[in-house]
Design an enzyme around this catalytic site. Structure first.
Site, PDB file in Angstrom:
ATOM      1  N   LYS A 119      47.374  31.940  29.973  1.00  0.00           N
ATOM      2  CA  LYS A 119      45.924  31.861  29.801  1.00  0.00           C
ATOM      3  C   LYS A 119      45.575  32.072  28.327  1.00  0.00           C
ATOM      4  O   LYS A 119      45.066  31.173  27.670  1.00  0.00           O
ATOM      5  CB  LYS A 119      45.225  32.877  30.685  1.00  0.00           C
ATOM      6  CG  LYS A 119      45.605  32.700  32.160  1.00  0.00           C
ATOM      7  CD  LYS A 119      45.086  33.821  33.003  1.00  0.00           C
ATOM      8  CE  LYS A 119      45.762  33.913  34.347  1.00  0.00           C
ATOM      9  NZ  LYS A 119      45.636  32.743  35.196  1.00  0.00           N
ATOM     10  N   TRP A 134      44.428  38.812  43.656  1.00  0.00           N
ATOM     11  CA  TRP A 134      45.687  39.135  42.973  1.00  0.00           C
ATOM     12  C   TRP A 134      46.107  40.576  43.254  1.00  0.00           C
ATOM     13  O   TRP A 134      47.301  40.863  43.343  1.00  0.00           O
ATOM     14  CB  TRP A 134      45.591  38.840  41.472  1.00  0.00           C
ATOM     15  CG  TRP A 134      45.509  37.370  41.233  1.00  0.00           C
ATOM     16  CD1 TRP A 134      44.446  36.663  40.757  1.00  0.00           C
ATOM     17  CD2 TRP A 134      46.535  36.390  41.507  1.00  0.00           C
ATOM     18  NE1 TRP A 134      44.734  35.320  40.726  1.00  0.00           N
ATOM     19  CE2 TRP A 134      46.003  35.124  41.177  1.00  0.00           C
ATOM     20  CE3 TRP A 134      47.831  36.462  42.023  1.00  0.00           C
ATOM     21  CZ2 TRP A 134      46.734  33.947  41.324  1.00  0.00           C
ATOM     22  CZ3 TRP A 134      48.568  35.281  42.173  1.00  0.00           C
ATOM     23  CH2 TRP A 134      48.020  34.049  41.829  1.00  0.00           C
ATOM     24  N   ASP A 155      47.224  44.936  35.634  1.00  0.00           N
ATOM     25  CA  ASP A 155      47.439  43.498  35.502  1.00  0.00           C
ATOM     26  C   ASP A 155      46.346  42.978  34.567  1.00  0.00           C
ATOM     27  O   ASP A 155      45.155  43.039  34.895  1.00  0.00           O
ATOM     28  CB  ASP A 155      47.319  42.869  36.900  1.00  0.00           C
ATOM     29  CG  ASP A 155      47.532  41.355  36.900  1.00  0.00           C
ATOM     30  OD1 ASP A 155      47.537  40.752  35.808  1.00  0.00           O
ATOM     31  OD2 ASP A 155      47.678  40.786  38.002  1.00  0.00           O
TER      32      ASP A 155
HETATM   33  N1  PMP Z   1      47.431  38.254  38.301  1.00  0.00           N
HETATM   34  C1  PMP Z   1      46.315  37.652  37.877  1.00  0.00           C
HETATM   35  C2  PMP Z   1      45.119  38.496  37.521  1.00  0.00           C
HETATM   36  C3  PMP Z   1      46.276  36.259  37.750  1.00  0.00           C
HETATM   37  O1  PMP Z   1      45.161  35.660  37.330  1.00  0.00           O
HETATM   38  C4  PMP Z   1      47.420  35.505  38.092  1.00  0.00           C
HETATM   39  C5  PMP Z   1      47.485  33.998  37.963  1.00  0.00           C
HETATM   40  N2  PMP Z   1      46.389  33.313  37.722  1.00  0.00           N
HETATM   41  C6  PMP Z   1      48.541  36.177  38.551  1.00  0.00           C
HETATM   42  C7  PMP Z   1      48.527  37.544  38.626  1.00  0.00           C
HETATM   43  C8  PMP Z   1      49.791  35.435  38.941  1.00  0.00           C
HETATM   44  O2  PMP Z   1      50.414  35.052  37.765  1.00  0.00           O
HETATM   45  P1  PMP Z   1      51.685  34.114  37.695  1.00  0.00           P
HETATM   46  O3  PMP Z   1      51.278  32.781  38.173  1.00  0.00           O
HETATM   47  O4  PMP Z   1      52.029  34.176  36.229  1.00  0.00           O
HETATM   48  O5  PMP Z   1      52.746  34.727  38.533  1.00  0.00           O
END
Ligand code: PMP
Length: 358
Positions: A191, A100, A167
């Site tokens: 989550k 991520w 994040d």
């Molecule tokens: N950052 C992290 C740490 C994640 O775990 C996720 C999705 N699992 C995201 C970003 C992306 O999030 P989204 O699908 O809400 O765009």
């Protein structure tokens, strides 16, 4: 058979909240209309958004120096909105700690010069990168506090004089976070907060500058006003989830439970002759636990064995394979106890079966 859902997101929500939502879905507070039919500017809905924000502020001890924004586009849209809105010098510093972070870095590159000031890619992200301090002229330093896919978490923050941006998609409300140490925190809701379609940004007000940006992408257009139609249903459920967290003892109690659940699973993995954890030491995540037998076929056989016993969504992220158990707030301890039992049973019987099949 009780089903336990180990999905990394969208993931299990507290059963009692789902029940509440079901009970009042057709007629919200006996109004004769459903929550999904209500104007986002109605008094009733505004009361929900105010309660939602007040609960988050209490739960995370967020001071008035910070604005709380409820946006759409997931955490992914924040990968772009952050560099767009925090851009002063046009230099951004990032710690590369996993999949991520890598995506956040790639998106930020559209808006300025990204300095990757630490990376653990060479360890396959089984470790966390050190920050050597060479990003101090950047507009901010970004990190992913909990790496959902790799199962690592920061316990110590980098020492920096520039705003920290984190994040917290997979650990918000799961462990205590000292908001005052950050310039900005953001998370997708799906989550620990509620259904997908909603994201939250907690931003220090002095970092909000009215920029020459399209309206939705400009943080300044979202403060103290509702710019457009938000994800009303997701916000409504989120308010109920946060009420549940408050009733249950707040973030301290969530963290205590998550520590207990994850410790059970790590203890088992450390003693198992078949399964092993991919992360060691105090950087192990409390919420996302990747593990493997070391063989794809056996991992898949275990996943099927577990599914037949009501333990679902144990596959690792499609980018890394293997297995992963996500233990967010709504996962009860019994789910982890059951998972360990099923892993033990597989070690004894299923493993032999899977070998005969290969
Ligand atoms: N950052 C992290 C740490 C994640 O775990 C996720 C999705 N699992 C995201 C970003 C992306 O999030 P989204 O699908 O809400 O765009």
């Amino acid at each position: 058979m009780t089903v336990y859902n180990f999905s990394a997101g969208p993931s299990a929500l507290p059963k009692s909240v789902l029940q509440e939502v079901q009970d009042e879905f057709l007629s919200y507070q006996k109004t004769g209309v459903s929550i999904v039919e209500m104007s986002h500017r109605s008094e009733r809905f505004i009361a929900i958004t105010e309660a939602l924000e007040a609960r988050l502020r209490r739960l995370m001890d967020i001071s008035d120096d910070y604005a709380v924004l409820w946006l759409q586009g997931g955490a992914t849209l924040q990968f772009s909105m952050i560099p767009m809105n925090l851009r002063t010098t046009g230099r951004f510093a990032y710690l590369d700690s996993g999949t991520w972070s890598k995506k956040a870095i790639a998106d930020a590159r559209h808006y300025g010069d990204v300095a990757v000031v630490g990376s653990s890619a060479s360890s396959n992200y089984r470790e966390l990168p050190d920050y050597e301090g060479d990003g101090e002229t950047a507009d901010y330093l970004h990190l992913t506090l909990n790496n959902t896919i790799e199962g690592t978490r920061y316990t110590m923050l980098p020492d920096t004089g520039i705003p920290l941006v984190a994040d917290v998609s997979s650990n918000i409300l799961a462990e205590s976070i000292d908001v005052s140490r950050y310039g900005l925190l953001y998370a997708g809701a799906q989550k620990n907060i509620g259904p997908a379609g909603l994201s939250v940004v907690i931003i220090r007000r002095d970092l909000i500058v009215d920029r020459d940006l399209p309206s939705y992408l400009n943080y300044a257009r979202h403060t103290d006003t509702v710019l457009n139609t938000p994800a009303t249903f997701s916000m409504y459920v989120a308010e109920r989830v946060l009420a549940w967290v408050e009733r249950t003892g707040g973030v301290a109690e969530m963290e205590r439970r998550n520590r207990e659940k994850s410790a059970r699973l790590y203890a088992y993995l450390d003693g198992s002759t078949l399964f092993r954890s991919l992360v060691t030491g105090d950087i192990r995540s409390l919420t996302n636990i990747p593990f493997t037998t070391g063989r794809d076929e056996t991992d898949r056989a275990f996943q099927q064995f577990a599914e037949e016993r009501g333990l679902i969504e144990l596959g690792g992220h499609r980018s890394v394979g293997g297995l992963r158990a996500s233990l967010y707030n709504a996962m009860p301890l019994e789910g982890v106890v059951r998972l360990v039992e099923v892993m033990q049973a597989f070690e004894q019987e299923g493993y032999d079966v899977s070998h005969q099949n290969i």
